[in-house]
Design an enzyme around this catalytic site. Structure first.
Site, PDB file in Angstrom:
ATOM      1  N   CYS A  50      49.677  32.861  49.604  1.00 30.84           N
ATOM      2  CA  CYS A  50      50.907  32.938  48.598  1.00 30.84           C
ATOM      3  C   CYS A  50      50.528  33.188  46.963  1.00 30.84           C
ATOM      4  O   CYS A  50      51.364  33.722  46.187  1.00 30.84           O
ATOM      5  CB  CYS A  50      52.008  31.500  48.528  1.00 30.84           C
ATOM      6  SG  CYS A  50      50.669  30.271  48.270  1.00 30.84           S
ATOM      7  N   HIS A  99      33.316  37.153  42.728  1.00 24.77           N
ATOM      8  CA  HIS A  99      34.406  36.942  42.767  1.00 24.77           C
ATOM      9  C   HIS A  99      34.960  36.093  43.964  1.00 24.77           C
ATOM     10  O   HIS A  99      35.694  35.314  43.957  1.00 24.77           O
ATOM     11  CB  HIS A  99      35.288  38.083  42.817  1.00 24.77           C
ATOM     12  CG  HIS A  99      36.845  37.975  42.674  1.00 24.77           C
ATOM     13  ND1 HIS A  99      37.622  37.196  41.890  1.00 24.77           N
ATOM     14  CD2 HIS A  99      37.853  38.206  43.626  1.00 24.77           C
ATOM     15  CE1 HIS A  99      38.983  37.106  42.001  1.00 24.77           C
ATOM     16  NE2 HIS A  99      39.321  37.791  43.286  1.00 24.77           N
TER      17      HIS A  99
END
Lengths: 430, 276
Positions: A50, A99
């Site tokens: 989400c 990352h």
């Protein structure tokens, strides 16, 4: 290694944009093979939650079509023009790996230390495996990311402490009682936060659940779902005699429990500790009851204090997490270098050996038969001496693991200078 | 074989080990030193093992168990506390209370190492097995009571932190209130029973050995008062169902009397009951 990442997250886009870019498992299954067919990536993984949709991959060729990848994702969801290429961020090589590791560690999450992200990365990993887009490098990278996630959760306090009001109540209960399975809870009112708190307590194995609500049907439905019993709303004070935890979240213009009633109940329950969570607004329990011995009464502000404190603690763990990420990044790059250096040395050796053999064959007849063995020996020695220097330097780089970028450059220079073909086939195929 | 140099070496080493151990547990509690975790339990086990070696070597070197003076008893008490805590840490895997408990052991051992005197000339009754039981039971009782008080103190610290919604270091590091109360209560019951055994043996055996025995002996009266206090406290908890803060306060008050008994009576009131 042409590793590239591209993604959209809560750092770069608002919720309505992220919603548009959310991918179901089936959409991911459909997208991954297309990315490979269209030669964007030789190996790739898609992670969608989400809060983020991110694509990681090893480029098929030397150049990554970053703009093309952004458009691919937007077109996949038919999200143009509300979603633009400017909503995405990209990273390459070591930055892309770092990352991914930060995402797995939970430091990129909206709530720092979020534990769900690790499961979501695992889901992305499994979907890529199912879709046949998981090659040896991405396989290793995703396993390294999961390892980072596990390490930071065991070696640091990044995921410790409740970060929601409902869970803070459960954490507090665990600081008062040793074993929640032997305790009982009374839920007053069936509001959303109260129900969530009850669910957390049930998740922790709370011994018995009692529910009191103005609308009995609602209480019975919840009791049926949670495995509890229902009492009349008027019987709340009587119930305080036997329960250990009270969660109150009703809307009431006045206090529903007064200190005098609690004082009386405490005598009846032999001063046994009573933990009351008052999450009603306005408050349901007269706060003066907190002064009574062995009564632990907390309102939403007190619980928010716990949440804020835990979030601060989690933020304080970020330097430790960064250290772990750096260690794992070095380990991954070291492995990656080994992957590149080994075949390069082998191919370099084969290339020189081919030249040697060719030249020896061409000129062998100029030598007397009794000198031919010596010719073989001398030319082999020359080749070995030429190989020795570059081989040693390349291997030293992989052993130390501290000059990973430098090693990659050396490998590339060697391949270019000696015309060694790209070995992407063996290593990069998915 | 002359074992006195070994005794002297261990006499200096043991308090230093406890100081180091207390520092390690303190750093763990008040700071954040994950690297120390793996050294913690081995360091505890080594310290306890060397302390036991010290007690054995001392017994052999001076030909009597170290129970003939208050400072000899203090080293046995320190060892008992450390052994008791080791048992708790190994059983519960909860090391957060280590600093507070081991600090007690450090304090007792340091006092013992500084003031202890080497004694060879001891009365014959100190070789008695019955005396061994009497002193062992009393020391076990006092150790358990010390541990009970330490857990009671930690309970009150955590109780006030939770009640005042401070949620600081104590809240983060200590086990829950119920566990602290249980630990304190169990230690208290054990201490009560052990002291009871010590009193019974003493009352039966001491009059036969000491011609100047008196039922008004300060140590006997002090121990009886402490024992009665614990009897009342435990009885109230059981009969009235008391729980939580009040019982922990009673535990600490009772320990205050124990401390008085251990110091004032032993140091300032003369008695046949000092065994030297």
């Amino acid at each position: 290694m042409n590793l590239h990442s591209i993604g959209i997250s809560h750092h770069t886009a608002a919720l309505e944009i992220r919603e548009r870019m959310w991918l179901s498992d089936d959409e991911i299954r459909g997208a991954l093979p297309r990315l490979k067919e269209q030669k964007h990536f030789a190996e790739c993984v898609l992670v969608s939650t989400c809060n983020r949709t991110e694509l990681y991959g090893i480029a098929g060729g030397d150049i990554v079509d970053d703009g093309g990848l952004r458009r691919f994702l937007i077109d996949l969801k038919g999200a143009s023009p509300s979603v633009g290429t400017e909503h995405f961020v990209s990273a390459h090589a070591g930055a892309a790996i770092a990352h991914l590791f930060r995402v797995a560690a939970g430091v990129e999450s909206m709530v720092i230390g979020d534990v769900q992200i690790l499961g979501q990365i695992k889901d992305g990993f499994n979907l890529a495996r199912e879709s046949g887009t998981l090659g040896p490098v991405m396989n290793r990278l995703m396993q390294a990311a999961l390892h980072v996630g596990k390490r930071v959760r065991t070696e640091t306090a990044i995921a410790e402490g409740a970060v929601s009001v409902s869970y803070a109540a459960v954490e507090l209960a665990s600081k008062i009682y040793a074993d929640l399975t032997k305790k009982s809870v009374l839920l007053i009112g069936a509001g959303e936060t109260g129900e969530l708190t009850l669910r957390h307590l049930v998740g922790k194995g709370i011994g018995h659940v009692t529910i009191a609500n103005r609308t009995r049907e609602r209480a019975e439905a919840l009791a049926s779902a949670m495995g509890g019993t229902v009492i009349d709303y008027d019987g709340i004070v009587d119930a305080l005699r036997s329960v250990d935890i009270v969660v109150s979240s009703v809307t009431s213009p006045s206090y529903i429990v007064q200190p005098g009633e609690v004082q009386k109940v405490m005598k009846q329950r032999s001063n046994n500790p009573l933990f009351i969570i008052d999450i009603g607004l306005p408050r349901n329990i007269n706060p003066a009851a907190a002064k009574i011995e062995n009564v632990f009464l907390y309102d939403i502000d007190a619980l928010s204090t716990i949440v804020d404190r835990n979030l601060d603690r989690r933020r304080g763990e970020i330097p430790k997490v960064t250290r772990i990420i750096r260690e794992e990044l070095v380990a991954f790059l070291r492995w990656q270098n080994t992957l590149e250096v080994g075949p390069t040395i082998q191919e370099f050796r084969e290339s020189l050996e081919a030249i040697r053999t060719q030249e020896v064959m061409k000129h062998v007849n100029r030598f007397r038969p009794e000198d031919r063995d010596l010719l073989e020996l001398v030319t082999r020695r020359i080749v070995n001496k030429i190989l020795h220097g570059p081989t040693t330097v390349l291997k030293q780089g992989t052993e130390s693991g501290t000059h990973s970028e430098e090693v990659i450059l050396r490998v590339k220079a060697l391949r270019d200078l000696f015309g060694i073909r790209d070995n992407g086939g063996a290593d990069h195929e998915g | 074989m002359n074992m006195q140099p070994v005794v002297l070496f261990l006499l200096i080493l043991i308090p230093l080990l406890y100081a180091g151990l207390t520092t390690v547990y303190g750093l763990q509690f008040f700071g954040d030193f994950p690297g120390l975790t793996r050294f913690r339990t081995p360091a505890l086990l080594i310290t306890v093992a060397l302390h036991i070696v010290y007690l054995v070597v001392r017994t052999i070197a001076f030909d009597h168990p170290p129970i003939t003076s208050v400072f000899e008893i203090m080293t046995v008490l320190a060892a008992s506390i450390a052994i008791g805590y080791t048992y708790i840490e190994v059983r519960t895997r909860a090391s957060a209370t280590g600093f507070f408990i081991l600090f007690l052991a450090f304090a007792f051992q340091t006092a013992s190492s500084v003031f202890i005197r080497d004694r060879f000339d001891i009365p014959g009754y100190l070789h008695s097995v019955v005396l061994g039981f009497h002193v062992s039971a009393a020391l076990l009782g006092y150790t358990a009571i010390s541990l009970s008080a330490a857990y009671g103190f930690l309970y009150l610290m955590l109780y006030h932190e939770i009640k005042s919604s401070r949620f600081g270091l104590i809240y983060n590091r200590l086990p829950n209130l119920e566990m602290l109360e249980t630990m304190s209560h169990r230690a208290e019951v054990f201490g009560f029973v052990s002291l009871g055994v010590a009193i019974v043996i003493g009352v039966i055996w001491l009059p036969r050995v000491f011609h100047n025995f008196s039922y008004w002996d300060p140590k006997l009266v002090g121990t009886l008062v402490i024992w009665c206090l614990y009897a009342v406290a435990l009885g109230a908890k059981r009969q009235l169902g008391w729980q939580g803060r009040k019982t922990m306060v009673i535990t600490l008050v009772a320990f205050g009397f124990v401390f008085l008994s251990m110091t004032v009576i032993n140091l300032y009131l003369s008695s046949f009951h000092s065994f030297h």
